[in-house]
Design a protein around this motif. Structure first.
Motif, short mmCIF file in Angstrom:
data_model
loop_
_atom_site.label_atom_id
_atom_site.label_comp_id
_atom_site.label_asym_id
_atom_site.label_seq_id
_atom_site.Cartn_x
_atom_site.Cartn_y
_atom_site.Cartn_z
N CYS A 1 0.42 -1.50 0.60
CA CYS A 1 -0.54 0.08 0.45
C CYS A 1 0.61 1.43 0.13
N THR B 1 -5.68 -4.97 -8.56
CA THR B 1 -5.34 -5.53 -7.16
C THR B 1 -4.37 -6.63 -6.83
N ALA C 1 -6.07 1.23 -6.44
CA ALA C 1 -6.04 2.16 -6.29
C ALA C 1 -7.60 2.33 -5.59
N SER C 2 -7.82 3.73 -5.59
CA SER C 2 -9.42 3.45 -4.73
C SER C 2 -10.27 3.13 -5.86
N ASP C 3 -10.17 2.74 -7.18
CA ASP C 3 -11.38 2.41 -8.20
C ASP C 3 -12.12 0.73 -7.87
N GLY C 4 -10.46 0.09 -7.01
CA GLY C 4 -10.46 -0.82 -6.52
C GLY C 4 -10.45 -2.11 -7.80
N ASP D 1 0.81 3.30 -3.10
CA ASP D 1 -0.21 4.52 -3.09
C ASP D 1 -1.71 3.25 -2.98
N PHE D 2 -1.60 2.59 -2.30
CA PHE D 2 -3.08 1.82 -2.71
C PHE D 2 -3.39 1.65 -1.38
N GLN D 3 -4.61 1.03 -1.00
CA GLN D 3 -5.65 1.26 0.39
C GLN D 3 -6.16 -0.40 -0.12
N VAL E 1 -8.54 -2.60 -0.64
CA VAL E 1 -10.40 -2.92 -0.94
C VAL E 1 -10.91 -3.86 -0.56
#
Length: 127
Positions: free
Chosen positions: A23, A53, A43-46, A27-29, A31
């Motif tokens: 992450c 992913t 990424a924010s769009d998953g 710069d991922f999160q 999901v």
């Protein structure tokens, strides 16, 4: 019709720690989380978004043999030397796979030993 990569799966001893490392690198999160402790980051769009992913699945023992797949990274907002320094501070370490020293990339390993390369060329971030 063609296929596209939806996710890359890592078998690992500590999905939580490896997910945190990647992450920060990408710069991922997070999901998604599974009941078995597996974690998916992106990424924010998953899942199904512009980038694949990464899915970290708990494995007590590493797969036998050497992995034949690795990730190549390109910095988006700094030069290669600055990004190398950042990755090393996050817990990456240099990996020797027989390089000559003349390569334009750095071979590194994540905290569980998965090899990846940091390439010289910078690319634009995905909008």
């Amino acid at each position: 019709m063609a296929c596209r990569i939806g996710e890359l799966v890592f078998g690992c001893r500590d999905p939580e720690a490896l997910a945190r490392f990647w992450c920060e690198v990408l710069d991922f999160q997070v999901v998604g989380r599974e009941d078995d402790g597996s974690i998916e980051i992106g990424a924010s769009d998953g899942f199904g978004g512009k980038q694949p992913t990464l899915f970290f699945s708990r494995r007590d023992e590493p797969e036998p043999g050497k992995s034949r797949l690795h990730i190549d990274l390109n910095a988006t907002d700094r030069d290669q030397d600055a990004e190398l320094e950042r990755l090393l501070k996050l817990g990456a370490r240099p990996a020797d796979i027989g390089q000559t020293g003349d390569e334009q990339w750095h071979v590194l390993a994540d905290p569980e030993g998965n090899e990846f390369c940091l390439l010289r060329a910078r690319i634009e971030p995905i909008a």
